[in-house]
Scaffold this active site. Structure first.
Site, PDB file in Angstrom:
ATOM      1  N   ASP A 282     -13.120   8.650  16.376  1.00  0.00           N
ATOM      2  CA  ASP A 282     -14.345   8.406  15.604  1.00  0.00           C
ATOM      3  C   ASP A 282     -14.712   9.633  14.760  1.00  0.00           C
ATOM      4  O   ASP A 282     -14.984  10.702  15.292  1.00  0.00           O
ATOM      5  CB  ASP A 282     -15.459   8.064  16.610  1.00  0.00           C
ATOM      6  N   ASP A 342     -21.699   0.594  11.909  1.00  0.00           N
ATOM      7  CA  ASP A 342     -21.867  -0.003  13.237  1.00  0.00           C
ATOM      8  C   ASP A 342     -22.562  -1.364  13.188  1.00  0.00           C
ATOM      9  O   ASP A 342     -23.549  -1.552  12.480  1.00  0.00           O
ATOM     10  CB  ASP A 342     -22.711   0.917  14.124  1.00  0.00           C
TER      11      ASP A 342
HETATM   12  C1  GLA Z   1     -20.164   5.691  16.163  1.00  0.00           C
HETATM   13  C2  GLA Z   1     -19.233   4.507  16.278  1.00  0.00           C
HETATM   14  C3  GLA Z   1     -19.736   3.583  17.367  1.00  0.00           C
HETATM   15  C4  GLA Z   1     -19.811   4.336  18.685  1.00  0.00           C
HETATM   16  C5  GLA Z   1     -20.688   5.571  18.530  1.00  0.00           C
HETATM   17  C6  GLA Z   1     -20.640   6.470  19.745  1.00  0.00           C
HETATM   18  O1  GLA Z   1     -21.436   5.313  15.715  1.00  0.00           O
HETATM   19  O2  GLA Z   1     -19.135   3.819  15.057  1.00  0.00           O
HETATM   20  O3  GLA Z   1     -18.874   2.467  17.498  1.00  0.00           O
HETATM   21  O4  GLA Z   1     -18.517   4.715  19.070  1.00  0.00           O
HETATM   22  O5  GLA Z   1     -20.289   6.362  17.410  1.00  0.00           O
HETATM   23  O6  GLA Z   1     -21.357   7.647  19.595  1.00  0.00           O
END
Ligand code: GLA
Length: 518
Positions: A282, A342
């Site tokens: 990520d 997200d």
């Molecule tokens: C980002 C990702 C999410 C999750 C969070 C965790 O926002 O896109 O899917 O993994 O980080 O902190």
């Protein structure tokens, strides 16, 4: 008054004046009464419930009423671009470049004793969050130097994820409440509630498993919620399931935990040694060091690192669809790549993402999938019809099916959606072709996915506020005038259709879903 008396009096007066001058001069000379200065390295350290701390650093330099320096908060590292005031009351505004946009943060504060009393708001309309920063040694929390990146080459396909990965991920429902105990409970549930047989095999731990500090050899550690990751992997494997984990190419993850920056090979080896089968990588804190254009090299570095371990590990790219990742995700070794920001458990979020995937269809191939994010089915923020739309749409999109709910405790309605084997068969179709929108009229849409062997999946979606009658005209959907077989995948019913058209009533926010044979 006698002369002697006058002399004595003026002597006393002189002495008093000298004493007063000395009393005033000494503290001034030693700086005791000078205005206090904010210059220094300050940190707010808030303990979490897992033995780690959430940290915000303020490295400040005050010159009169000008305050410069940096603010480092979780994954963000800001340069102070504006300030007002001084130790009695000040504001500092930090800004940073994040891809094509600029992020800012603003703190108000004042010096109280040797503490900074601070307050900030996420948005102007929010209530302020108060915190107290204390002095920390110079250099603590400083951003590491930018490491050079490898030149680009093609990372070979690892042979995994021949169909879109299926399983569960902790983030959507549990966020920082993920723990060893939860993961074991989820593995127990998935192994016994029909999910494993239906194909849900990856149990993926998302952010917040990481320890406060690397060990003396630089190995990443777990926090108190995960006493023994290897033992947990053994447990999950003993259930016939696989274990996934999460990290970031940046110094910090999105939740502000330790990332893999500068330890890519070492962390990949650690994950392999633990028995990890899937890694979500990520972007998060990497945005403080690298530009979006550098993403392919950053992701290639970890793609190579995973392959060097020799363990088959699914590689999931998470950088929110920047830099048209669908065009290069496979080349850096990715098995899947997030195409958007997200998801949240709301109709508008799910549909904005799901119905926005049409143009990515040509880039999905066997072993390499567009990822419109994990599922929200069963999390409570949408109706059963809306969750059916979610599941049908994700299946047409050949999307990874990562349940994001509490699978230990599901209603029958949730099970009927997540465990619908005929819908899952569409998602997992061996042809690996992502479906597309073929018809749209106002808030009604029809999407079709070509399946191996010549069948097609037909999703009929009603995004409107009232039920709608939608007519399928086979010839317009890529069939001859007539079709041989129509199976309603939600009703589990074969439908007799011997006409060129078929009318279906779709509830508001619902989806009719068919498998149609030529
Ligand atoms: C980002 C990702 C999410 C999750 C969070 C965790 O926002 O896109 O899917 O993994 O980080 O902190």
């Amino acid at each position: 008054m006698s002369e002697t008396h006058t002399r004595v009096c003026s002597q006393i007066l002189r002495t008093v004046v000298i004493v007063v001058i000395v009393c005033l001069a000494i503290p001034l000379a030693s700086g005791q009464n000078a205005k206090p200065n904010l210059t220094g390295n300050w940190a707010v350290k808030t303990p979490r419930n897992d033995g780690t701390f959430s940290k915000v650093y303020f490295d400040l330099k005050q010159d009169g009423t000008k305050i410069t320096g940096t603010i480092r908060s979780t994954q963000f590292y800001y340069q102070i671009s504006e300030s007002t005031g001084d130790a009695d009351g000040f504001t500092v505004t930090g800004s940073m470049k994040d891809g094509g946009s600029t992020r800012t943060v603003k703190y108000e504060g004042k010096l109280v004793g040797d503490e900074l009393h601070l307050s900030t708001r996420r948005r102007p309309e929010d209530k302020p969050t108060e915190s107290i920063a204390k002095r920390v040694p110079d250099g603590e929390g400083a951003l590491p130097a930018k490491l050079p990146l490898p030149t680009l080459h093609k990372v070979p396909y690892n042979g995994l994820a021949k169909t879109p990965p299926m399983g569960w991920n902790s983030w959507n429902q549990f966020k920082s409440r993920v723990s060893d105990e939860l993961v074991r409970g989820v593995a127990d549930a998935i192994a016994t509630n029909g999910m494993k047989e239906a194909g849900y095999v990856y149990i993926n731990i998302d952010d917040t498993w990481e320890g406060e500090q690397r060990d003396a050899q630089g190995n990443i550690t777990t926090n108190s919620k995960f006493p023994d990751m290897k033992a947990l992997a053994d447990y999950v494997h003993s259930k016939g399931l696989k274990l996934g984990i999460y990290t970031s190419p940046g110094p910090n993850t999105c939740a502000g935990y330790e990332g893999s920056y500068g330890h890519e090979d070492q962390d990949a080896r650690t994950f392999a040694a633990w028995g990890i089968d899937y890694v979500k990588y990520d972007w998060c804190g990497a945005r403080t060091l690298y530009t979006n254009e550098e993403m392919p090299a950053v992701y290639q570095k970890f793609g190579d690192a995973l392959q060097k371990t020799g363990r088959p590990i699914v590689y999931s790219l998470c950088q929110y669809g920047n830099l048209e990742v669908w065009k290069w995700g496979a080349d850096v070794g990715g098995n899947l790549w997030r195409t958007t920001g997200d998801i949240s458990d709301r109709w508008d979020s799910m549909t904005r993402i799901g119905f926005g995937q049409n143009d990515h269809a040509p880039f999905a191939t066997i072993g390499h999938w567009n990822d419109p994010d994990m599922m929200e089915v069963g999390n409570g923020g949408m109706t059963a019809d809306e969750y059916k739309t979610h599941m049908a749409l994700w299946s047409i999109l050949a999307a990874p099916l990562l349940a994001g709910n509490d699978v230990r405790n599901m209603t029958q309605a949730t099970k009927d959606i997540l465990l619908n084997r005929e819908v899952i068969a569409i998602d997992q179709d061996k042809g690996g072709m992502q479906g597309k929108r073929v018809w749209q009229s106002g808030e009604q849409e029809i999407w079709v996915r070509d399946l191996a062997g010549g069948d097609k999946a037909v999703g009929v979606f009603n995004r409107g506020a009232a039920a709608a009658d939608i007519t399928l005209k086979w010839a317009d959907l890529g069939f001859k005038n007539k079709v041989k077989q129509v199976k309603d995948l939600w009703e589990h019913k074969d439908i007799k259709v011997d006409t060129a058209e078929y009318k279906v009533t779709v509830p508001s926010h619902g989806a009719a879903f068919f498998r149609v044979g030529k």
